[in-house]
Design an enzyme around this catalytic site. Structure first.
Site, PDB file in Angstrom:
ATOM      1  N   GLY A  55       0.850  -1.180   0.000  1.00 51.18           N
ATOM      2  CA  GLY A  55       0.000   0.000   0.000  1.00 51.18           C
ATOM      3  C   GLY A  55       0.886   1.230   0.000  1.00 51.18           C
ATOM      4  O   GLY A  55       1.757   1.369   0.869  1.00 51.18           O
ATOM      5  N   ARG A  91      10.773   0.058  -3.809  1.00 57.92           N
ATOM      6  CA  ARG A  91       9.648  -0.086  -4.743  1.00 57.92           C
ATOM      7  C   ARG A  91       9.573   1.187  -5.570  1.00 57.92           C
ATOM      8  O   ARG A  91       9.384   2.277  -5.009  1.00 57.92           O
ATOM      9  CB  ARG A  91       8.324  -0.345  -4.027  1.00 57.92           C
ATOM     10  CG  ARG A  91       8.225  -1.705  -3.385  1.00 57.92           C
ATOM     11  CD  ARG A  91       6.793  -2.183  -3.249  1.00 57.92           C
ATOM     12  NE  ARG A  91       6.251  -2.721  -4.485  1.00 57.92           N
ATOM     13  CZ  ARG A  91       4.979  -3.121  -4.620  1.00 57.92           C
ATOM     14  NH1 ARG A  91       4.146  -3.024  -3.608  1.00 57.92           N
ATOM     15  NH2 ARG A  91       4.537  -3.603  -5.769  1.00 57.92           N
ATOM     16  N   ASP A 233      -1.148   4.783  -6.807  1.00 58.65           N
ATOM     17  CA  ASP A 233       0.231   4.729  -6.341  1.00 58.65           C
ATOM     18  C   ASP A 233       1.029   5.939  -6.797  1.00 58.65           C
ATOM     19  O   ASP A 233       2.045   6.271  -6.194  1.00 58.65           O
ATOM     20  CB  ASP A 233       0.899   3.446  -6.830  1.00 58.65           C
ATOM     21  CG  ASP A 233       0.452   2.238  -6.030  1.00 58.65           C
ATOM     22  OD1 ASP A 233       1.183   1.844  -5.103  1.00 58.65           O
ATOM     23  OD2 ASP A 233      -0.639   1.711  -6.301  1.00 58.65           O
ATOM     24  N   ASN A 243      -1.793   2.650 -10.887  1.00 58.74           N
ATOM     25  CA  ASN A 243      -2.403   1.873  -9.810  1.00 58.74           C
ATOM     26  C   ASN A 243      -2.251   0.391 -10.146  1.00 58.74           C
ATOM     27  O   ASN A 243      -1.685   0.022 -11.175  1.00 58.74           O
ATOM     28  CB  ASN A 243      -3.882   2.257  -9.643  1.00 58.74           C
ATOM     29  CG  ASN A 243      -4.472   1.726  -8.351  1.00 58.74           C
ATOM     30  OD1 ASN A 243      -3.895   1.918  -7.267  1.00 58.74           O
ATOM     31  ND2 ASN A 243      -5.599   1.065  -8.429  1.00 58.74           N
TER      32      ASN A 243
END
EC number: 5.3.1.23
Length: 346
Positions: A55, A91, A233, A243
């Site tokens: 998330g 990430r 995101d 996303n």
């Protein structure tokens, strides 16, 4: 000032106990609720890359809290700077991580950097809770009575410090009596919808039905979906949104069926330095996520050995397909985006 080492802090999926950071293993849900220690940079990066903590907002918060804890344990500024760099690369798509680490880096440069980093990390947690609440209030105002809403991936308390982004909207709409039910995309290949969103909605008492991703079009064609709500995101300067993979497909389907498609996200997901969706780095993940499935239920392999796989974790939805960007500041319209709302000068 109270330090993180003496503070007991807990969200749905993060907690600090006796000066140590723990994360709820989201790969084990819903079969098992297990807390894993994340007390080193290497261990947190491993948890992030394995999606045990996931998330966009939560990744940024977990990294910020760990850095503050390491500062209180006496890690030098030079080593903390190295830790910042390593965490930033864990990430590539979720911009919240980069934004949070930029604020932690500024705290690291302060004369009283240890206390400054602790204060900043706690501020980020409090801010995220407040941002989620504002998003939920703005979004719930768009939900008409008796709505059947569809959501993708997981955007609740498991992904944030608060009630979530898109799921926060669903929760407030449910509490206001306007939500009939939620259609939950299973969200292949890692099943964040089937494993995590279904679990969260059940815990919240929100009525839902789980569907395979490929069933969404049929539901829309039969008038069973009133609006689609997803998270983000990264939001580019032109309003394009990165996303979870499969979001773009839903947006195309919604556009064809003339169904509202809303993106719920905090302003921290906006990246004004990213001109458009084509400039957003898209993480490529392991073939094993597609050739089989793993989780708290074990592992099952269904594809032939050595099958070639293309597995991007995210896709980009063009701004032209989005009905509204529901931020903590309010609902941003396509007209506002076309006029440059997300451009750097704003």
């Amino acid at each position: 000032m109270q330090t993180l080492n003496t503070l007991d802090l807990q969200t749905t999926s993060l907690k600090i106990v006796n000066g140590q950071l723990w994360i709820l293993d989201q790969q084990a849900l819903p079969q098992r609720q297990e807390w894993l220690l994340a007390d080193t940079v290497a261990s947190l990066i491993e948890h992030i890359q394995a999606l045990r903590v996931r998330g966009a907002p939560l990744i940024g918060l977990s990294a910020s809290l760990l850095l503050a804890l390491l500062a209180e344990r006496g890690l030098s500024q030079a080593l903390l700077e190295q830790a910042l760099i390593a965490l930033r690369e864990s990430r590539p798509t979720a911009v919240n991580l980069m934004n949070n680490l930029a604020r932690m880096q500024q705290a690291l440069l302060q004369p009283n950097w240890v206390t400054a980093m602790a204060a900043e990390a706690l501020r980020l947690v409090d801010e995220d809770r407040e941002l989620c609440e504002r998003i939920a209030q703005h979004g719930a105002a768009l939900v008409k009575p008796g709505s059947n809403l569809l959501t993708h991936c997981n955007t609740g308390g498991l992904a944030t410090a608060g009630i979530g982004t898109a799921i926060g909207v669903l929760l407030r709409a449910h509490q206001q009596g306007n939500l009939r039910q939620v259609w939950v995309d299973e969200t292949r290949p890692l099943l964040q919808g089937g494993r995590l969103t279904a679990w969260e909605l059940g815990e919240l008492g929100i009525p839902y039905q789980l569907i395979c991703d490929s069933m969404a079009a049929s539901l829309m064609a039969h008038g069973q979906v009133d609006a689609i709500w997803v998270g983000a995101d990264r939001i580019a300067a032109n309003g394009d949104v990165a996303n979870k993979i499969g979001t773009y497909s839903l947006a195309v389907l919604a556009h064809y069926h003339r169904i509202p498609f809303y993106v719920a996200a905090p302003h921290t997901t906006h990246d004004p330095d990213c001109p458009d969706g084509a400039a957003i780095p898209i993480e490529q993940r392991a073939a094993s996520e597609v050739t089989g499935v793993s989780g708290g239920f074990g592992h099952c392999q269904w594809a032939p050995k050595d099958t070639a796989v293309y597995n991007p974790a995210f896709d980009v939805t063009p701004a032209a397909l989005i009905s509204g960007w529901v931020l903590d500041s309010g609902v941003i319209t396509p007209e506002q985006v076309a006029a440059g709302f997300f451009q750097p000068h704003r």
